[in-house]
Design an enzyme around this catalytic site. Sequence first.
Site, PDB file in Angstrom:
ATOM      1  N   GLU A 103      61.058  11.946  -0.864  1.00 55.16           N
ATOM      2  CA  GLU A 103      60.326  11.145   0.474  1.00 55.16           C
ATOM      3  C   GLU A 103      61.389  10.128   1.024  1.00 55.16           C
ATOM      4  O   GLU A 103      62.672   9.330   0.448  1.00 55.16           O
ATOM      5  CB  GLU A 103      59.382   9.538  -0.441  1.00 55.16           C
ATOM      6  CG  GLU A 103      58.242   9.451  -0.050  1.00 55.16           C
ATOM      7  CD  GLU A 103      56.942   8.145  -0.799  1.00 55.16           C
ATOM      8  OE1 GLU A 103      56.950   8.973  -1.518  1.00 55.16           O
ATOM      9  OE2 GLU A 103      57.103   7.264  -0.820  1.00 55.16           O
ATOM     10  N   ASP A 105      61.266   6.736   3.569  1.00 55.29           N
ATOM     11  CA  ASP A 105      59.716   5.825   3.663  1.00 55.29           C
ATOM     12  C   ASP A 105      59.831   4.834   4.939  1.00 55.29           C
ATOM     13  O   ASP A 105      61.269   4.309   4.540  1.00 55.29           O
ATOM     14  CB  ASP A 105      59.942   5.049   2.589  1.00 55.29           C
ATOM     15  CG  ASP A 105      59.196   5.629   1.444  1.00 55.29           C
ATOM     16  OD1 ASP A 105      58.418   6.726   1.396  1.00 55.29           O
ATOM     17  OD2 ASP A 105      58.842   5.009   0.772  1.00 55.29           O
ATOM     18  N   GLU A 107      57.929   1.353   5.883  1.00 55.56           N
ATOM     19  CA  GLU A 107      56.781   0.741   5.774  1.00 55.56           C
ATOM     20  C   GLU A 107      56.899  -1.202   6.666  1.00 55.56           C
ATOM     21  O   GLU A 107      57.713  -1.658   6.399  1.00 55.56           O
ATOM     22  CB  GLU A 107      56.407   0.497   4.683  1.00 55.56           C
ATOM     23  CG  GLU A 107      55.868   1.121   3.234  1.00 55.56           C
ATOM     24  CD  GLU A 107      55.217   1.277   1.899  1.00 55.56           C
ATOM     25  OE1 GLU A 107      54.364   0.617   1.421  1.00 55.56           O
ATOM     26  OE2 GLU A 107      56.624   0.919   1.043  1.00 55.56           O
TER      27      GLU A 107
END
Length: 280
Positions: A103, A105, A107
């Site tokens: 993953e 990311d 955010e």
Amino acid sequence: MAYFHNKFSAISIILVLVLMVNTCIGSNFNQDFELTWGDKRAKIYGGGQLLSLSLDKISGSGFQSKKEYLFGRIDMQLKLVAGNSAGTVTAYYLSSQGPYHDEIDFEFLGNVTGQPYILHTNVYAQGKGNREQQFYLWFDPTKNFHTYSIIWKPQHIVFLVDNTPIRVFRNAEAIGVPFPKNQPMRIYSSLWNADEWATRGGLVKTDWSKAPFTAYYRNFYTQTYSSSSSRSSSNGAWQSQELDAYGRRRLRWVQKNFMIYNYCTDYKRFPQGFPPECRH
Ligand SMILES: *[C@@H]1O[C@H](CO)[C@@H](O)[C@H](O)[C@H]1NC(C)=O
């Protein structure tokens, strides 16, 4: 001999040219993405040019790419929830599937009006993350669209904001650190309520009187690097894409002025010593 030598050079040059960057232009959200949850809270407008996610007291919403990607550059423009966005999180990330998933990311943790968003980043390899770096931004991400990009190559992952590199995660497999490189990933995004932790560790709660909260997306763009031709020329092409002197200077500028958390300097968290990729 000279003749053969020249002919050989000519062939190498042609191979390099053949190793074209495949660019897919003309972003269309209808074509490239599906709305996965939140019912009517996720919407595509303008014949596929614009997408929005919203969050209210009942639910958030999300979308994902139809295609999977294995290496490439992925750009998306986002305009984040404006006003009092405290408690909301807009997640925008690449992820593979399964218990040993990889993953990459981004955010965005909202805040009360006038206070800065936090851009949180992480990299998971084979199911393990814990590699957070967090940043403030040098602009208000709710006023206009800004471009958030991921360059994913076998050698490194670069996170960029408006083309400025903010983080580089290098392939350190040589010293035993897993690196995402075998599992294709989809692009995901969601807008949800995380007021138990998002804003000042959960101190500031979501103000539902301001709902629905809405984030916008446009100008999705990907480049994939076809590596079908010979080994030497494809190596050259990968390497030519690393950060140049200007990119390295910009990266230092962001890390010096806007980085607010780096797992690699969190002594309390790693009393037994930092993860191997932190010592370089
Ligand atoms: C919100 O604002 C406060 C006060 O400026 C700051 O400490 C915090 O880092 C900001 N961001 C979040 C997501 O809490």
